[in-house]
Design a protein around this motif. Structure first.
Motif, PDB file in Angstrom:
ATOM      1  N   GLU A  32       0.802  -1.310   0.145  1.00 50.76           N
ATOM      2  CA  GLU A  32       0.034   0.033   0.139  1.00 50.76           C
ATOM      3  C   GLU A  32       0.995   1.136  -0.019  1.00 50.76           C
ATOM      4  O   GLU A  32       1.954   1.133   0.565  1.00 50.76           O
ATOM      5  N   ARG A 149      -0.607  -1.245 -10.864  1.00 49.05           N
ATOM      6  CA  ARG A 149       0.288  -0.777  -9.857  1.00 49.05           C
ATOM      7  C   ARG A 149       1.542  -1.919  -9.940  1.00 49.05           C
ATOM      8  O   ARG A 149       1.312  -2.854 -10.147  1.00 49.05           O
ATOM      9  N   HIS A 151       5.286  -2.691  -7.586  1.00 46.28           N
ATOM     10  CA  HIS A 151       6.223  -2.426  -6.421  1.00 46.28           C
ATOM     11  C   HIS A 151       7.682  -1.954  -7.040  1.00 46.28           C
ATOM     12  O   HIS A 151       8.388  -2.924  -7.525  1.00 46.28           O
ATOM     13  N   LYS A 186       4.010   2.124   2.358  1.00 49.20           N
ATOM     14  CA  LYS A 186       3.733   1.891   3.444  1.00 49.20           C
ATOM     15  C   LYS A 186       4.291   1.147   4.389  1.00 49.20           C
ATOM     16  O   LYS A 186       4.620  -0.050   3.939  1.00 49.20           O
ATOM     17  N   GLN A 188       5.895  -1.789   6.596  1.00 50.39           N
ATOM     18  CA  GLN A 188       5.298  -2.809   7.115  1.00 50.39           C
ATOM     19  C   GLN A 188       5.518  -3.146   8.605  1.00 50.39           C
ATOM     20  O   GLN A 188       6.736  -3.052   8.813  1.00 50.39           O
TER      21      GLN A 188
END
Length: 189
Positions: A32, A149, A151, A186, A188
């Protein structure tokens, strides 16, 4: 005695499979974003695409076509009918982030979904490998919003981000308002 041994072995194998599944999930899921996305680049029909053939501008959108020419393809092949690289941009100058490609699209005259992907090409021992994160565009007559999206983690050999289209069958994709965005990951806990 053998039943207990068998049940213990089965329990051990099940727990290891769960661990492997969790670890694999970490590698394939996109975390996220910690903050709202920030625009990196907006593409307009005035921008040149990397792939040239079979792409036309129609008003404010690109029209990308793929037609099966009935040449023999291996039935077991996982390669798409047509792979179109729309744009390549320099990788973000951060260690890690979430990338998003937002766009409006519609798929016409196709039997299968058309994928729009964010890719991170890397030079490997056997050539260039591209890790893709895709979203599927289903057949429709109206433009709909989509988002793919990815990463991103900075690597020595990942210098570009690609926006591409993969056709699994003949068809037409019209796409417009393409934006590439980024946000921090975000943390973890």
């Amino acid at each position: 005695m053998f039943d207990d041994l068998f049940n213990n072995l089965k329990g051990f194998i099940d727990s290891k499979l769960q661990e492997v599944s969790i670890e694999l999930g970490k590698h394939f899921t996109v975390p996220e974003p910690a903050e709202p996305f920030v625009l990196i680049c907006r593409f307009t029909p005035a921008d040149s695409t990397v792939t040239r053939g079979g792409i036309a501008t129609v008003g404010e959108s690109w029209q990308i076509e793929a037609y099966d020419d009935n040449t023999q393809r291996l039935i077991t092949s996982t390669d798409p009918l047509r792979d179109v690289i729309l744009f390549e941009v320099a990788a973000p100058d951060v260690q890690e982030c979430v990338l998003a490609c937002r766009f409006y699209a519609k798929a016409l005259n196709t039997e299968k979904l058309i994928k729009v992907s964010l890719g991170l090409p890397r030079l490997e021992q056997w050539g260039t490998m591209t890790r893709l994160w895709s979203t599927a565009v289903s057949p429709t007559i109206d433009f709909k919003p989509y988002e793919a999206r990815a990463h991103f983690k900075k690597e020595a050999d990942a210098a570009k981000v690609q926006i591409s289209v993969q056709f699994e069958s003949s068809g037409i994709l019209q796409i417009r308002d393409i934006e590439l965005l980024q946000a921090p990951v975000k943390s973890q806990l």
